[in-house]
Scaffold this motif. Structure first.
Motif, PDB file in Angstrom:
ATOM      1  N   ALA A  32       0.811  -1.209   0.000  1.00 38.78           N
ATOM      2  CA  ALA A  32       0.000   0.000   0.000  1.00 38.78           C
ATOM      3  C   ALA A  32       0.849   1.265   0.000  1.00 38.78           C
ATOM      4  O   ALA A  32       0.318   2.351  -0.165  1.00 38.78           O
ATOM      5  N   GLN A  90      -7.160  -3.950 -14.471  1.00 41.80           N
ATOM      6  CA  GLN A  90      -6.981  -2.604 -13.929  1.00 41.80           C
ATOM      7  C   GLN A  90      -6.746  -1.630 -15.073  1.00 41.80           C
ATOM      8  O   GLN A  90      -5.674  -1.079 -15.247  1.00 41.80           O
ATOM      9  N   ALA A 101      -5.435   1.998 -14.207  1.00 47.45           N
ATOM     10  CA  ALA A 101      -4.027   2.007 -13.828  1.00 47.45           C
ATOM     11  C   ALA A 101      -3.141   1.738 -15.041  1.00 47.45           C
ATOM     12  O   ALA A 101      -2.088   2.354 -15.203  1.00 47.45           O
ATOM     13  N   LYS A 103      -0.747   8.564 -10.221  1.00 45.21           N
ATOM     14  CA  LYS A 103      -2.161   8.281 -10.482  1.00 45.21           C
ATOM     15  C   LYS A 103      -2.367   6.786 -10.717  1.00 45.21           C
ATOM     16  O   LYS A 103      -3.378   6.219 -10.285  1.00 45.21           O
ATOM     17  N   LYS A 144      -2.357   4.946  -7.391  1.00 51.46           N
ATOM     18  CA  LYS A 144      -3.623   5.162  -6.680  1.00 51.46           C
ATOM     19  C   LYS A 144      -4.746   4.357  -7.287  1.00 51.46           C
ATOM     20  O   LYS A 144      -5.577   3.789  -6.585  1.00 51.46           O
ATOM     21  N   ALA A 145      -4.794   4.284  -8.619  1.00 50.77           N
ATOM     22  CA  ALA A 145      -5.840   3.510  -9.294  1.00 50.77           C
ATOM     23  C   ALA A 145      -5.677   2.022  -9.021  1.00 50.77           C
ATOM     24  O   ALA A 145      -6.679   1.303  -8.914  1.00 50.77           O
ATOM     25  N   MET A 196      -4.613   0.678  -6.322  1.00 49.18           N
ATOM     26  CA  MET A 196      -4.956   0.382  -4.928  1.00 49.18           C
ATOM     27  C   MET A 196      -6.455   0.208  -4.716  1.00 49.18           C
ATOM     28  O   MET A 196      -6.876  -0.314  -3.711  1.00 49.18           O
ATOM     29  N   LYS A 197      -7.253   0.668  -5.655  1.00 52.43           N
ATOM     30  CA  LYS A 197      -8.716   0.617  -5.485  1.00 52.43           C
ATOM     31  C   LYS A 197      -9.259  -0.757  -5.680  1.00 52.43           C
ATOM     32  O   LYS A 197      -8.814  -1.603  -6.292  1.00 52.43           O
TER      33      LYS A 197
END
Length: 76
Positions: free
Chosen positions: A20, A41, A44, A69, A72-73, A75-76
């Motif tokens: 993370a 993904q 991402a 970016k 972060k994408a 990690m969703k």
């Protein structure tokens, strides 16, 4: 009371998974991230493609922005 708050903050940091954490913006880390991306993904993957394009054009600041970016994408 301050000691309890500090202990709680440190314990949450200790249990945060390493995956993370955001990786630094280097070409090696970008290559590792690209290799770890799952096919599903798409957000991402698109950001990583834009980061690679910007890096190829010598625009490292813009490449790093897209790389962050993408992380972060993912990690969703």
């Amino acid at each position: 009371m301050r000691i309890l708050i500090a202990a709680a903050m440190l314990s949450t940091l200790a249990f945060t998974p390493a995956s993370a954490m955001m990786m630094k913006c280097t070409s090696d880390n970008m290559a590792k991230s690209t290799a770890m991306m799952a096919p599903g993904q798409t957000g991402a993957n698109k950001e990583m493609a834009m980061a690679n394009t910007e890096m190829s054009n010598g625009k490292m600041k813009s490449a790093c922005m897209h790389y962050m970016k993408a992380q972060k994408a993912a990690m969703k």
